[in-house]
Design a protein around this motif. Structure first.
Motif, PDB file in Angstrom:
ATOM      1  N   UNK A  28       0.906  -1.213   0.127  1.00 37.03           N
ATOM      2  CA  UNK A  28       0.049  -0.068   0.053  1.00 37.03           C
ATOM      3  C   UNK A  28       0.746   1.260  -0.064  1.00 37.03           C
ATOM      4  N   UNK A  29       2.226   1.176   0.252  1.00 34.27           N
ATOM      5  CA  UNK A  29       2.869   2.315   0.188  1.00 34.27           C
ATOM      6  C   UNK A  29       2.626   3.045   1.724  1.00 34.27           C
ATOM      7  N   UNK A  30       2.138   2.676   2.653  1.00 33.96           N
ATOM      8  CA  UNK A  30       1.570   3.332   3.940  1.00 33.96           C
ATOM      9  C   UNK A  30       2.581   2.678   5.250  1.00 33.96           C
ATOM     10  N   UNK A  31       2.724   3.330   6.084  1.00 35.83           N
ATOM     11  CA  UNK A  31       3.721   3.196   7.236  1.00 35.83           C
ATOM     12  C   UNK A  31       2.676   2.285   7.978  1.00 35.83           C
ATOM     13  N   UNK A  32       3.272   1.203   8.909  1.00 37.16           N
ATOM     14  CA  UNK A  32       2.580   0.311   9.484  1.00 37.16           C
ATOM     15  C   UNK A  32       1.867   0.627  10.697  1.00 37.16           C
ATOM     16  N   UNK A  33       2.750   1.575  11.406  1.00 38.64           N
ATOM     17  CA  UNK A  33       2.351   1.927  12.868  1.00 38.64           C
ATOM     18  C   UNK A  33       2.833   3.394  13.030  1.00 38.64           C
ATOM     19  N   UNK A  34       1.784   4.123  13.649  1.00 34.38           N
ATOM     20  CA  UNK A  34       2.025   5.339  14.313  1.00 34.38           C
ATOM     21  C   UNK A  34       2.243   5.350  16.024  1.00 34.38           C
ATOM     22  N   UNK A  35       3.551   5.569  16.328  1.00 33.67           N
ATOM     23  CA  UNK A  35       4.046   5.353  17.713  1.00 33.67           C
ATOM     24  C   UNK A  35       3.931   6.539  18.506  1.00 33.67           C
ATOM     25  N   UNK A  36       3.045   6.877  19.255  1.00 38.88           N
ATOM     26  CA  UNK A  36       3.250   8.491  19.832  1.00 38.88           C
ATOM     27  C   UNK A  36       4.575   8.334  20.634  1.00 38.88           C
ATOM     28  N   UNK A  37       5.183   9.619  20.413  1.00 34.04           N
ATOM     29  CA  UNK A  37       6.417   9.619  20.976  1.00 34.04           C
ATOM     30  C   UNK A  37       6.486  10.872  21.992  1.00 34.04           C
ATOM     31  N   UNK A  38       5.397  11.397  22.365  1.00 36.41           N
ATOM     32  CA  UNK A  38       5.645  12.624  23.353  1.00 36.41           C
ATOM     33  C   UNK A  38       4.922  12.028  24.660  1.00 36.41           C
ATOM     34  N   UNK A  39       4.593  10.862  24.631  1.00 33.53           N
ATOM     35  CA  UNK A  39       3.699  10.480  25.843  1.00 33.53           C
ATOM     36  C   UNK A  39       4.268   8.964  26.425  1.00 33.53           C
ATOM     37  N   UNK A  40       5.159   9.066  27.740  1.00 31.14           N
ATOM     38  CA  UNK A  40       5.314   7.753  27.791  1.00 31.14           C
ATOM     39  C   UNK A  40       4.455   6.782  28.084  1.00 31.14           C
ATOM     40  N   UNK A  41       3.176   7.164  28.514  1.00 27.91           N
ATOM     41  CA  UNK A  41       2.021   6.086  28.910  1.00 27.91           C
ATOM     42  C   UNK A  41       2.200   5.179  27.606  1.00 27.91           C
ATOM     43  N   UNK A  48       3.293   8.679  41.902  1.00 29.19           N
ATOM     44  CA  UNK A  48       2.897   7.736  40.505  1.00 29.19           C
ATOM     45  C   UNK A  48       2.717   8.604  39.393  1.00 29.19           C
ATOM     46  N   UNK A  49       2.250   9.800  39.598  1.00 25.76           N
ATOM     47  CA  UNK A  49       2.085  10.510  38.338  1.00 25.76           C
ATOM     48  C   UNK A  49       3.472  11.541  37.865  1.00 25.76           C
ATOM     49  N   UNK A  50       4.079  11.501  38.878  1.00 26.86           N
ATOM     50  CA  UNK A  50       5.439  12.311  38.689  1.00 26.86           C
ATOM     51  C   UNK A  50       6.350  11.427  38.019  1.00 26.86           C
ATOM     52  N   UNK A  51       6.248  10.172  37.928  1.00 26.62           N
ATOM     53  CA  UNK A  51       7.158   9.134  37.282  1.00 26.62           C
ATOM     54  C   UNK A  51       7.259   9.516  35.884  1.00 26.62           C
ATOM     55  N   UNK A  52       6.091  10.018  35.192  1.00 23.24           N
ATOM     56  CA  UNK A  52       6.091  10.082  34.016  1.00 23.24           C
ATOM     57  C   UNK A  52       6.836  11.099  33.235  1.00 23.24           C
ATOM     58  N   UNK A  53       7.221  12.204  33.851  1.00 24.32           N
ATOM     59  CA  UNK A  53       7.879  13.315  32.946  1.00 24.32           C
ATOM     60  C   UNK A  53       9.257  12.824  32.864  1.00 24.32           C
ATOM     61  N   UNK A  54      10.162  12.612  33.835  1.00 17.78           N
ATOM     62  CA  UNK A  54      11.473  12.162  33.670  1.00 17.78           C
ATOM     63  C   UNK A  54      11.543  10.905  32.277  1.00 17.78           C
ATOM     64  N   UNK A  55      10.562  10.024  32.470  1.00 21.74           N
ATOM     65  CA  UNK A  55      10.512   8.926  31.443  1.00 21.74           C
ATOM     66  C   UNK A  55      10.086   9.551  29.818  1.00 21.74           C
ATOM     67  N   UNK A  56       9.105  10.706  29.842  1.00 25.02           N
ATOM     68  CA  UNK A  56       9.071  11.480  29.043  1.00 25.02           C
ATOM     69  C   UNK A  56      10.136  11.817  28.026  1.00 25.02           C
ATOM     70  N   UNK A  57      10.896  12.549  28.659  1.00 22.56           N
ATOM     71  CA  UNK A  57      11.977  13.130  28.269  1.00 22.56           C
ATOM     72  C   UNK A  57      12.836  12.203  27.676  1.00 22.56           C
ATOM     73  N   UNK A  58      13.458  11.270  28.189  1.00 22.47           N
ATOM     74  CA  UNK A  58      14.112  10.243  27.981  1.00 22.47           C
ATOM     75  C   UNK A  58      13.515   9.416  26.638  1.00 22.47           C
TER      76      UNK A  58
END
Length: 422
Positions: A187-200, A382-392
Motif C-alpha cells: 500500500x505504500x503506507x507506514x505500519x504503525x504510528x507510535x506516539x513519541x511524546x507521551x510515555x504512557x 506515581x503521576x510524577x514518574x512520567x515526566x522523567x520517562x517522557x524526556x528520555x
C-alpha cells in the motif's frame, strides 16, 4: 507528606468550615431532606465527544435534584492536575468534584486535598465495583475516590488496509515488523504510528520485556534494569527500521489524524479514542476499525491499567450534594450510558450486563484486556514518574540518546524523586 503540614492543615480547616456552614443556602443544605446549592465539577474528558455525554449526564442529576445547580467545567486533561493542586493549596477556586486520572488520586489524597468517602453516599453499593478499579481509589486505609471508568490499551488497525496487504493483527513485535513491511510493500503506507511524546504509550513495551518503572512493594527503582534497556531498544528499533513513524510533539493530534486519514495502518490506543477515531474518513464504516491486543515483547504481553475516578474536594462547601453527584455519575445507569455512547468500560460489575455494554463490541474486547492489565504503582509520586520517562523516551525515539543512557537517566531521576528508594 511531601508538601508539608501547612497545606494539609489549610484543607482541614476549610473542610471544618464547610461543615459548620452546611445549612447556609449559598453552600447547600440537606436539612429539609432535599439537596440544594451548587456543585462545581471539573471534567477532564475529551472535548467534542466524551464531554457532551458527561455534560448531559450531569444535567440528568439536576433533573433528579432540581435545587442543585451543577456547574460543569471542562478542564484540559494536561492542565487539570496542577491546576487542582494550585487551587486546593490556595484554598480558592478548587471544584467540589474532580475527574481524577487514576494516578492523581493517591497524590491528591496524600496532600490532604480529598475528602474521605467511606461511609458517605458516594460509595453506594461499593461491592459492585471491579477490584482492580478500586485499587487506585484507596490510600492509607481510606477511600478517596470512586472509579468512573477503567481502561487499558490495544492495537487499533485499519481492516481494509490489512486485507489489501493480506495480513492479520500482529501477535508480537516480530509479527509487527513483518506486518508493517507487507503493508508498506502493498500500500505504500507506514505500519504503525507510535506516539513519541507521551510515555504512557511506552508502558506496553516496558511490560512486554518484563520490566516496570518501579517496584512499590520493595521500594526499588526498576526502570534502569536490563528489562528497561531492552524496552527502549525495542521502540527505537521500530522507528529505525521503518515499522513505525513517531513525533516529538503534538503526538495525540498527529497520531489520530494519521490513523483516521489512512496514512498509517495501526496505532496503539485505548477505548477513550474510539469515538474520535470513528469521525475519520477511513472509518465512516465503523466496521473498518479493528482492535487487537498490544503485541507481546520478548517476555510477556501486557498493557497498563488506566482510567478515571471521581473525587470530592476536602474543602467543598457542599459535601452532601457532591457525594450524591459522584454516586449518580458512577451509578450503573450512568456507566451503561457511557458504555453505549462512548464505548467506555464500566467499573461496576453489574453494568456489564446492561444492553448498552453488551452491544458494544469495543467494551466486549477491552473487558478481558482490562482484567489482565498491569497495575501501575498506586503511590503519591506515581503521576510524577512520567515526566522523567517522557524526556528520555522522546530522546531515544528521535536519536538524541541511547537506550542505555535513557534507562540510567530515568532511574537517576526516580531515585531523586523517591527518597530512600533503592
Amino acid at each position: 507528606m511531601r508538601r508539608g503540614i501547612t497545606a494539609t492543615a489549610l484543607v482541614a480547616a476549610l473542610a471544618l468550615a464547610a461543615t459548620a456552614c452546611g445549612s447556609d443556602d449559598e453552600t447547600g443544605s440537606k436539612s429539609s431532606g432535599e439537596l440544594s446549592g451548587t456543585v462545581t465539577w471539573w471534567d477532564t474528558s475529551s472535548v467534542g465527544s466524551e464531554d457532551k455525554v458527561f455534560k448531559k449526564l450531569a444535567e440528568g442529576f439536576e433533573k433528579k435534584h432540581p435545587k442543585v445547580d451543577v456547574k460543569y467545567v471542562n478542564v484540559p486533561f494536561g492542565e487539570a492536575q496542577n491546576k487542582f493542586k494550585n487551587a486546593a493549596q490556595a484554598g480558592d477556586g478548587a471544584p467540589d468534584v474532580i475527574r481524577s486520572e487514576v494516578a492523581w488520586t493517591p497524590d491528591f489524597a496524600n496532600l490532604g486535598y480529598l475528602a474521605p468517602l467511606d461511609g458517605t453516599a458516594a460509595l453506594k453499593n461499593q461491592d459492585d465495583f471491579l477490584k482492580q478499579a478500586v485499587a487506585s481509589t484507596e490510600y492509607e486505609g481510606k477511600t478517596y475516590a470512586v472509579p468512573q471508568v477503567i481502561d487499558s490499551m490495544g492495537v487499533f488497525y485499519n481492516k481494509k488496509m490489512f486485507k489489501e496487504a493480506g495480513v492479520e493483527a500482529p501477535a508480537d513485535l516480530d509479527d509487527l515488523k513483518a506486518v508493517a513491511k507487507k503493508i508498506k510493500d502493498k500500500t505504500g503506507k507506514t505500519g504503525l504510528y507510535l506516539r513519541g511524546d507521551d510515555p504512557y504509550y511506552f508502558l506496553s513495551f516496558l511490560y512486554g520485556e518484563g520490566g516496570d518503572m518501579v517496584d512499590a512493594g520493595s521500594k526499588s527503582v526498576t526502570i534502569d534494569k536490563p528489562e528497561g534497556v531492552k524496552a527502549f531498544k525495542a521502540v527505537k528499533d521500530l522507528v529505525d527500521d521503518g515499522t513505525a513513524k513517531t513525533d516529538a510533539s503534538d503526538g495525540w493530534e498527529n497520531m489520530m489524524q494519521a490513523f483516521k486519514n489512512g496514512d498509517v495502518a495501526m496505532m496503539i490506543n485505548g477505548p477513550w479514542a474510539v469515538a474520535d477515531t470513528l469521525t475519520g474518513s477511513e472509518f465512516t464504516d465503523k466496521d473498518n476499525l479493528g482492535v487487537a491486543p498490544v503485541p507481546a515483547g520478548s517476555a510477556a504481553q501486557g498493557a497498563p491499567q488506566g482510567g478515571h475516578n471521581l473525587a470530592v474536594y476536602a474543602g467543598s462547601k457542599n459535601l452532601d450534594a457532591s457525594y450524591a453527584f459522584v454516586e449518580y455519575m458512577t451509578s450503573v445507569d450512568s456507566q451503561a450510558t457511557a458504555a453505549g455512547e462512548l464505548n467506555l468500560l464500566p467499573t461496576r460489575t453489574s453494568a456489564y450486563a446492561k444492553k448498552e455494554a453488551v452491544d458494544s463490541e469495543i467494551v466486549g474486547f477491552f473487558k478481558p484486556v482490562v482484567e489482565t492489565a498491569v497495575e501501575r504503582p498506586w503511590i503519591p509520586e506515581g503521576g510524577s514518574l512520567f515526566e522523567p520517562l517522557r524526556v528520555e523516551y522522546t530522546k531515544v525515539l528521535t536519536g538524541q540518546t541511547t537506550p542505555e543512557k535513557a534507562a540510567k537517566a530515568t532511574g537517576d531521576s526516580y531515585r531523586k524523586l523517591l527518597e530512600s528508594w533503592k
